[in-house]
Design a protein around this motif. Structure first.
Motif, PDB file in Angstrom:
ATOM      1  N   PRO A 181     -41.294  15.831 -38.756  1.00 54.93           N
ATOM      2  CA  PRO A 181     -40.104  16.713 -39.058  1.00 54.93           C
ATOM      3  C   PRO A 181     -38.697  15.928 -38.850  1.00 54.93           C
ATOM      4  N   MET A 182     -37.802  16.230 -39.474  1.00 57.36           N
ATOM      5  CA  MET A 182     -36.468  15.322 -39.405  1.00 57.36           C
ATOM      6  C   MET A 182     -35.981  15.423 -38.165  1.00 57.36           C
ATOM      7  N   PRO A 183     -35.709  14.368 -37.392  1.00 56.00           N
ATOM      8  CA  PRO A 183     -35.182  14.179 -36.119  1.00 56.00           C
ATOM      9  C   PRO A 183     -34.103  15.062 -35.849  1.00 56.00           C
ATOM     10  N   SER A 184     -34.033  15.635 -34.905  1.00 63.90           N
ATOM     11  CA  SER A 184     -32.868  16.446 -34.413  1.00 63.90           C
ATOM     12  C   SER A 184     -32.702  17.586 -35.422  1.00 63.90           C
ATOM     13  N   SER A 185     -33.412  18.022 -36.163  1.00 64.35           N
ATOM     14  CA  SER A 185     -33.278  19.308 -37.083  1.00 64.35           C
ATOM     15  C   SER A 185     -34.111  20.436 -36.281  1.00 64.35           C
ATOM     16  N   PRO A 186     -33.792  21.622 -37.182  1.00 67.50           N
ATOM     17  CA  PRO A 186     -34.526  22.840 -36.390  1.00 67.50           C
ATOM     18  C   PRO A 186     -36.110  22.701 -36.501  1.00 67.50           C
ATOM     19  N   SER A 187     -36.721  21.796 -37.565  1.00 70.85           N
ATOM     20  CA  SER A 187     -37.832  21.877 -37.719  1.00 70.85           C
ATOM     21  C   SER A 187     -38.770  21.137 -36.628  1.00 70.85           C
ATOM     22  N   GLU A 188     -38.119  20.432 -35.671  1.00 73.69           N
ATOM     23  CA  GLU A 188     -38.619  19.960 -34.557  1.00 73.69           C
ATOM     24  C   GLU A 188     -39.158  21.144 -33.785  1.00 73.69           C
ATOM     25  N   HIS A 189     -38.708  22.314 -33.829  1.00 69.83           N
ATOM     26  CA  HIS A 189     -39.366  23.620 -33.195  1.00 69.83           C
ATOM     27  C   HIS A 189     -40.902  24.061 -33.594  1.00 69.83           C
ATOM     28  N   LYS A 238     -37.736  26.392 -27.206  1.00 72.16           N
ATOM     29  CA  LYS A 238     -39.114  27.219 -27.780  1.00 72.16           C
ATOM     30  C   LYS A 238     -39.809  26.479 -29.014  1.00 72.16           C
ATOM     31  N   MET A 239     -41.067  26.434 -28.947  1.00 69.97           N
ATOM     32  CA  MET A 239     -41.984  25.739 -29.868  1.00 69.97           C
ATOM     33  C   MET A 239     -42.649  26.993 -30.678  1.00 69.97           C
ATOM     34  N   PHE A 240     -42.693  26.770 -32.174  1.00 67.69           N
ATOM     35  CA  PHE A 240     -43.519  27.796 -32.826  1.00 67.69           C
ATOM     36  C   PHE A 240     -44.860  27.200 -33.309  1.00 67.69           C
ATOM     37  N   GLY A 241     -46.022  27.664 -32.863  1.00 64.89           N
ATOM     38  CA  GLY A 241     -47.169  27.114 -33.467  1.00 64.89           C
ATOM     39  C   GLY A 241     -47.130  27.643 -34.963  1.00 64.89           C
ATOM     40  N   THR A 242     -47.773  26.862 -35.645  1.00 66.26           N
ATOM     41  CA  THR A 242     -47.681  27.044 -37.404  1.00 66.26           C
ATOM     42  C   THR A 242     -49.183  26.740 -37.991  1.00 66.26           C
ATOM     43  N   VAL A 243     -49.353  27.481 -38.950  1.00 65.71           N
ATOM     44  CA  VAL A 243     -50.656  27.167 -39.807  1.00 65.71           C
ATOM     45  C   VAL A 243     -50.283  27.167 -41.198  1.00 65.71           C
ATOM     46  N   VAL A 244     -50.824  26.233 -42.093  1.00 67.12           N
ATOM     47  CA  VAL A 244     -50.602  26.296 -43.329  1.00 67.12           C
ATOM     48  C   VAL A 244     -51.618  26.724 -44.103  1.00 67.12           C
ATOM     49  N   VAL A 245     -51.532  27.647 -44.979  1.00 67.42           N
ATOM     50  CA  VAL A 245     -52.842  28.555 -45.607  1.00 67.42           C
ATOM     51  C   VAL A 245     -52.519  28.193 -47.384  1.00 67.42           C
ATOM     52  N   GLY A 246     -53.511  27.215 -47.743  1.00 68.85           N
ATOM     53  CA  GLY A 246     -53.704  26.840 -49.050  1.00 68.85           C
ATOM     54  C   GLY A 246     -53.108  25.499 -48.913  1.00 68.85           C
ATOM     55  N   LYS A 252     -44.698  23.406 -34.680  1.00 70.23           N
ATOM     56  CA  LYS A 252     -45.726  22.551 -34.493  1.00 70.23           C
ATOM     57  C   LYS A 252     -46.842  22.849 -35.133  1.00 70.23           C
ATOM     58  N   LEU A 253     -47.467  22.049 -36.049  1.00 67.48           N
ATOM     59  CA  LEU A 253     -48.368  22.231 -36.905  1.00 67.48           C
ATOM     60  C   LEU A 253     -49.846  22.177 -36.175  1.00 67.48           C
ATOM     61  N   LEU A 254     -50.591  23.396 -36.169  1.00 70.16           N
ATOM     62  CA  LEU A 254     -52.012  23.567 -35.328  1.00 70.16           C
ATOM     63  C   LEU A 254     -52.835  23.877 -36.122  1.00 70.16           C
ATOM     64  N   GLY A 255     -52.913  23.588 -37.529  1.00 67.23           N
ATOM     65  CA  GLY A 255     -54.103  23.469 -38.375  1.00 67.23           C
ATOM     66  C   GLY A 255     -53.622  24.140 -39.642  1.00 67.23           C
ATOM     67  N   PHE A 256     -54.679  24.141 -40.719  1.00 68.52           N
ATOM     68  CA  PHE A 256     -54.566  24.504 -42.122  1.00 68.52           C
ATOM     69  C   PHE A 256     -55.950  25.561 -42.380  1.00 68.52           C
ATOM     70  N   VAL A 257     -55.613  26.173 -43.349  1.00 64.45           N
ATOM     71  CA  VAL A 257     -56.862  27.104 -43.940  1.00 64.45           C
ATOM     72  C   VAL A 257     -56.778  26.796 -45.244  1.00 64.45           C
TER      73      VAL A 257
END
Length: 300
Positions: free
Chosen positions: A27-35, A4-12, A37-42
């Motif tokens: 993201p750190m290799p083989s860490s939960p952060s690999e799930h 599962k991948m979670f699309g993310t956005v950074v606000v600020g 995915k940065l899709l943009g920022f506001v």
């Protein structure tokens, strides 16, 4: 869940927001952060792109079906409203502390997240520092007699950061995490407007009726520094234990924790303990603010 991948956005995109963008892109290799995915920022300012991250409007971020989670790194004053918008839009939320500037708002937002079955994660990098982890080990199992935590730092714009009990909630979090639940016995604040100086002094009692003091002091040219003096039946601790530098950045550690929650890898007990601690600290911050803002009792 595994793929599962979670699309993310950074606000600020202040200091924290930029750190978030950097960590989401690497993201750190083989860490939960690999799930994640940065899709943009506001941002209210226009940047176009930051590295490969593209700027998108708030409306698009809220509407997008690809975006599952928001990282909120705006000024404290706007956290509450921004969390609310993203939860209403059915997104998971990671927010920098403090999550809100009133206890009531914090409890409402938490209920909302639970109703919508979304993760509401409040960043607490102050608990992730090596300095703090060593301190916690050092304090574990000792009997407190009395203690003081004294923080100094530069001047903040309170219109943006809120009352010092909220902007300084990292210190309160330390005390609760080290010594368990606390009650406020008194709190006062000294202001010297012309000098841009402020000092908040809070007295607590532990559940064993031991006194703890938190001082939050800010003024021009004051170095960002924490001093401790914790006295135990076995002796006093006046300096931080030596701590190595962590190999993993604090924001990255926090991001991994958030991703673990999204992946359902954090136990119910841990989540419940964290929820209690976060809301308890915000409740206490509010009590402190009320104490400090009471008109001085004039003795007859």
């Amino acid at each position: 869940q595994i793929n599962k991948m979670f699309g993310t956005v950074v606000v600020g995109v202040g200091i924290a927001g930029l750190a978030r963008i950097r960590d989401l892109m690497n993201p750190m290799p083989s860490s939960p952060s690999e799930h994640l995915k940065l899709l943009g920022f506001v941002s209210r300012r226009s940047f176009g792109n930051i590295n490969e991250a593209k700027q998108i409007s708030l409306e698009d971020a809220l509407r997008s079906r690809e975006i599952h989670a928001a990282f909120i790194s705006t000024e404290n004053r706007t956290h509450e409203e921004t969390i609310r918008m993203f939860l209403e839009a059915g997104k998971h939320v990671l927010v920098e502390y403090p999550m809100a500037l009133s206890a009531k708002a914090a409890h409402e937002l938490w209920e909302m997240a639970e109703k919508k079955d979304k993760v509401l994660h409040v960043e607490h990098i102050e608990l992730l520092t090596e300095e703090y982890k060593q301190l916690k080990k050092e304090v574990a199992g000792k009997d407190l007699v009395k203690g003081t935590l004294h923080f100094t730092g530069h001047v903040l714009d309170e219109n943006k950061t809120g009352f010092p009990a909220f902007s300084g909630i990292a210190r309160l979090t330390w005390l609760i995490d080290l010594f368990g639940d606390l009650t406020v016995t008194s709190a006062t604040r000294e202001m010297q407007k012309e000098k841009n100086y402020s000092r908040m002094t809070v007295h607590f009692q532990t559940t064993n009726k031991k006194p703890l003091t938190w001082i939050e002091e800010r003024g021009p040219g004051m170095r960002r520094e924490k001093k401790i003096n914790f006295c135990f039946t076995s002796g006093c601790l006046e300096n931080f234990p030596q701590a190595p530098r962590s190999a993993v950045g604090l924001f990255m550690q926090d991001q991994n924790l958030f991703a673990k929650k999204l992946l359902g890898q954090v136990s119910k007990e841990e989540l419940a303990a964290e929820k209690w601690r976060i809301l308890r600290c915000l409740d206490l911050a509010e009590v402190i603010q009320q104490h400090c803002e009471q008109p001085e009792k004039i003795s007859p």
